[in-house]
Write a protein that holds these residues in place. Sequence first.
Motif, PDB file in Angstrom:
ATOM      1  N   ASP A 153       0.832  -1.209   0.000  1.00  0.00           N
ATOM      2  CA  ASP A 153       0.000   0.000   0.000  1.00  0.00           C
ATOM      3  C   ASP A 153       0.864   1.256   0.000  1.00  0.00           C
ATOM      4  N   LEU A 154       1.969   1.222   0.718  1.00  0.00           N
ATOM      5  CA  LEU A 154       2.862   2.375   0.771  1.00  0.00           C
ATOM      6  C   LEU A 154       3.429   2.695  -0.605  1.00  0.00           C
ATOM      7  N   VAL A 155       3.809   1.666  -1.342  1.00  0.00           N
ATOM      8  CA  VAL A 155       4.366   1.886  -2.671  1.00  0.00           C
ATOM      9  C   VAL A 155       3.279   2.282  -3.660  1.00  0.00           C
ATOM     10  N   LEU A 158       1.383   7.239   4.605  1.00  0.00           N
ATOM     11  CA  LEU A 158       2.271   8.125   5.351  1.00  0.00           C
ATOM     12  C   LEU A 158       1.477   9.009   6.316  1.00  0.00           C
ATOM     13  N   GLY A 159       0.276   9.386   5.935  1.00  0.00           N
ATOM     14  CA  GLY A 159      -0.589  10.124   6.853  1.00  0.00           C
ATOM     15  C   GLY A 159      -0.935   9.305   8.081  1.00  0.00           C
ATOM     16  N   ASP A 160      -1.233   8.016   7.873  1.00  0.00           N
ATOM     17  CA  ASP A 160      -1.519   7.121   8.999  1.00  0.00           C
ATOM     18  C   ASP A 160      -0.297   6.965   9.900  1.00  0.00           C
ATOM     19  N   LEU A 209       7.561  12.874  -7.386  1.00  0.00           N
ATOM     20  CA  LEU A 209       8.523  12.220  -6.514  1.00  0.00           C
ATOM     21  C   LEU A 209       7.875  10.996  -5.886  1.00  0.00           C
ATOM     22  N   SER A 210       8.613   9.920  -5.833  1.00  0.00           N
ATOM     23  CA  SER A 210       8.086   8.707  -5.200  1.00  0.00           C
ATOM     24  C   SER A 210       8.427   8.726  -3.716  1.00  0.00           C
TER      25      SER A 210
END
Length: 102
Positions: free
Chosen positions: A3-5, A12-14, A93-94
Motif C-alpha cells: 500500500d505504501l508503494v 504516510l498520513g496514517d 517524486l516517489s
Amino acid sequence: MADLVTDPRPVLGDVADAFRTALRRLYRTRSIILHRGATQGVALEASLRTAAPLVGAGSDRIAHAAHAEDLDPLDLSARAQVALQLVNGETWLSVVDRLKPA
C-alpha cells in the motif's frame, strides 16, 4: 508495504498520526509521573515501549542532519512536512525519493 508503494500519501498520513499519538501518550504519561508521582500506571510501559524507539530514531535523524547537512531541527521538520505533502503530487517524486537528503 505494498500500500505504501502503491498509494503512499494515505499510508504516510496514517504513520504520522500514529507517531503523533505515541508522543502525546508519552507526554501525558510524563505529566502523570511528574505531577502526581505515579510511577506504577498501566500506561507507562506501553508508552515507553511505543515512543522510545521513535524518539531515538528522531534524535538520530536530527543529529545526522545537523552534522552531515548543517541543518537545524526546525528546518529538518519543515522539510519533512513539505516532503509528506509532495509525495505522489505534481512533482512526481516517489516515496523512495523522500529518503534522500535534499
